[in-house]
Design a protein around this motif. Structure first.
Motif, mmCIF file in Angstrom:
data_model
loop_
_atom_site.group_PDB
_atom_site.id
_atom_site.type_symbol
_atom_site.label_atom_id
_atom_site.label_comp_id
_atom_site.label_asym_id
_atom_site.label_seq_id
_atom_site.Cartn_x
_atom_site.Cartn_y
_atom_site.Cartn_z
ATOM 1 N N MET A 1 -79.248 64.801 -28.034
ATOM 2 C CA MET A 1 -79.464 65.371 -29.371
ATOM 3 C C MET A 1 -78.974 64.451 -30.483
ATOM 4 S SD MET A 1 -78.265 69.252 -28.544
ATOM 5 C CE MET A 1 -77.370 69.316 -30.056
ATOM 6 N N PHE B 1 -71.381 77.201 -44.733
ATOM 7 C CA PHE B 1 -72.793 76.967 -44.417
ATOM 8 C C PHE B 1 -73.414 78.093 -43.590
ATOM 9 C CE2 PHE B 1 -70.217 74.616 -41.254
ATOM 10 C CZ PHE B 1 -70.666 75.195 -40.061
ATOM 11 N N LYS C 1 -84.964 74.129 -32.481
ATOM 12 C CA LYS C 1 -84.843 74.914 -33.709
ATOM 13 C C LYS C 1 -86.188 75.011 -34.438
ATOM 14 C CE LYS C 1 -79.873 73.990 -34.327
ATOM 15 N NZ LYS C 1 -78.806 73.612 -35.295
ATOM 16 N N ALA D 1 -82.280 70.672 -33.021
ATOM 17 C CA ALA D 1 -81.879 71.179 -31.698
ATOM 18 C C ALA D 1 -80.444 71.676 -31.719
ATOM 19 C CB ALA D 1 -82.023 70.078 -30.657
ATOM 20 N N HIS D 2 -80.176 72.604 -30.821
ATOM 21 C CA HIS D 2 -78.812 73.074 -30.558
ATOM 22 C C HIS D 2 -78.471 72.781 -29.108
ATOM 23 C CE1 HIS D 2 -75.353 75.667 -29.849
ATOM 24 N NE2 HIS D 2 -75.975 76.027 -28.749
ATOM 25 N N GLY D 3 -77.199 72.455 -28.855
ATOM 26 C CA GLY D 3 -76.713 72.350 -27.479
ATOM 27 C C GLY D 3 -75.295 72.875 -27.392
ATOM 28 N N ARG E 1 -75.900 66.881 -25.363
ATOM 29 C CA ARG E 1 -75.375 66.547 -26.697
ATOM 30 C C ARG E 1 -75.653 65.080 -27.021
ATOM 31 N NH1 ARG E 1 -72.917 70.671 -29.889
ATOM 32 N NH2 ARG E 1 -71.648 69.030 -30.827
ATOM 33 N N TYR F 1 -74.242 82.538 -33.740
ATOM 34 C CA TYR F 1 -73.390 81.581 -34.460
ATOM 35 C C TYR F 1 -72.136 82.271 -35.031
ATOM 36 C CZ TYR F 1 -76.511 77.494 -34.249
ATOM 37 O OH TYR F 1 -77.240 76.400 -33.833
HETATM 38 P P1 RTP Z 1 -75.336 73.240 -32.945
HETATM 39 O O1 RTP Z 1 -74.225 74.233 -32.690
HETATM 40 O O2 RTP Z 1 -76.478 73.822 -33.736
HETATM 41 O O3 RTP Z 1 -75.763 72.570 -31.670
HETATM 42 O O4 RTP Z 1 -74.770 72.041 -33.841
HETATM 43 P P2 RTP Z 1 -73.417 71.252 -33.646
HETATM 44 O O5 RTP Z 1 -72.646 71.765 -32.474
HETATM 45 O O6 RTP Z 1 -73.767 69.807 -33.660
HETATM 46 O O7 RTP Z 1 -72.680 71.615 -35.004
HETATM 47 P P3 RTP Z 1 -71.763 72.893 -35.353
HETATM 48 O O8 RTP Z 1 -70.494 72.383 -35.930
HETATM 49 O O9 RTP Z 1 -71.673 73.830 -34.185
HETATM 50 O O10 RTP Z 1 -72.582 73.584 -36.523
HETATM 51 C C1 RTP Z 1 -73.675 74.441 -36.272
HETATM 52 C C2 RTP Z 1 -74.795 74.118 -37.226
HETATM 53 O O11 RTP Z 1 -74.378 74.432 -38.549
HETATM 54 C C3 RTP Z 1 -74.902 73.487 -39.463
HETATM 55 N N1 RTP Z 1 -73.818 72.824 -40.173
HETATM 56 N N2 RTP Z 1 -73.859 72.565 -41.433
HETATM 57 N N3 RTP Z 1 -73.238 71.682 -44.053
HETATM 58 C C4 RTP Z 1 -72.374 71.470 -43.080
HETATM 59 O O12 RTP Z 1 -71.319 70.901 -43.244
HETATM 60 C C5 RTP Z 1 -72.716 71.937 -41.744
HETATM 61 N N4 RTP Z 1 -71.957 71.814 -40.683
HETATM 62 C C6 RTP Z 1 -72.670 72.383 -39.676
HETATM 63 C C7 RTP Z 1 -75.692 72.474 -38.688
HETATM 64 O O13 RTP Z 1 -77.075 72.818 -38.783
HETATM 65 C C8 RTP Z 1 -75.176 72.633 -37.269
HETATM 66 O O14 RTP Z 1 -76.163 72.297 -36.323
#
Ligand code: RTP
Ligand code: MG
Length: 141
Positions: free
Chosen positions: A90, A59, A11, A116-118, A87, A51
């Motif tokens: 990360m 968010f 990222k 990072a994203h995964g 994951r 996304y």
């Molecule tokens: P990513 O998709 O980026 O790999 O992250 P992740 O699976 O660990 O988390 P996900 O639930 O898919 O959320 C995507 C991105 O949104 C932001 N986020 N903010 N403020 C909040 O409660 C919140 N929850 C999620 C994070 O930057 C997350 O990586």
């Protein structure tokens, strides 16, 4: 355990910290191969599309703003159990909860700027890889 592919994004915060190579080393040391890669500064439309699953979440706007704030490095990682392995490398979404030695523990500042994203499952991995790469841009090895 099956050989899988997963989509990884370094990222904007981690690209700005100049740690692309450090993250690549972590992937490689875990047995994951980089089989496609591209640096891109995402447009708002590209980030919103990527996304889209989160479009109704509170968010979403911050997430899209952050993901378009600078260039990202996008790669396909290939290897045994690649989706889970990536994951694990990360760490938790919120860096405050990420285990020591994970990318997010070591490099992320906040849940928004989390390095990072995964992909999180085989179906999303396939969709996300398709979102960024044509079949002939992936060099399986
Ligand atoms: P990513 O998709 O980026 O790999 O992250 P992740 O699976 O660990 O988390 P996900 O639930 O898919 O959320 C995507 C991105 O949104 C932001 N986020 N903010 N403020 C909040 O409660 C919140 N929850 C999620 C994070 O930057 C997350 O990586
Ligand atoms: Mg996710």
């Amino acid at each position: 355990m099956a050989v899988e592919r997963t989509l990884s994004i370094i990222k904007p915060d981690a690209v700005a910290k100049n740690v692309i190579g450090e993250l690549y080393t972590r992937f490689e040391k875990a047995g994951l191969k980089i089989v496609a890669a591209r640096m891109v500064h995402l447009s708002r439309e590209q980030a919103e599309g990527f996304y889209a699953v989160h479009k109704d979440r509170p968010f979403f706007n911050d997430l899209v703003g952050f993901m378009t704030s600078g260039p990202v490095m996008v790669q396909v990682l290939e290897g045994e159990d690649a989706i889970r392995k990536n994951r694990d490398i990360m760490g938790a979404t919120n860096p405050k909860e990420a285990l020591a030695g994970t990318i997010r523990h070591d490099y992320a500042e906040s849940i928004d700027a989390n390095a990072a994203h995964g992909s999180d499952a085989p179906e999303t991995a396939a969709q996300e890889i398709d979102y960024f790469f044509k079949a002939d841009e992936i060099c399986s090895r």
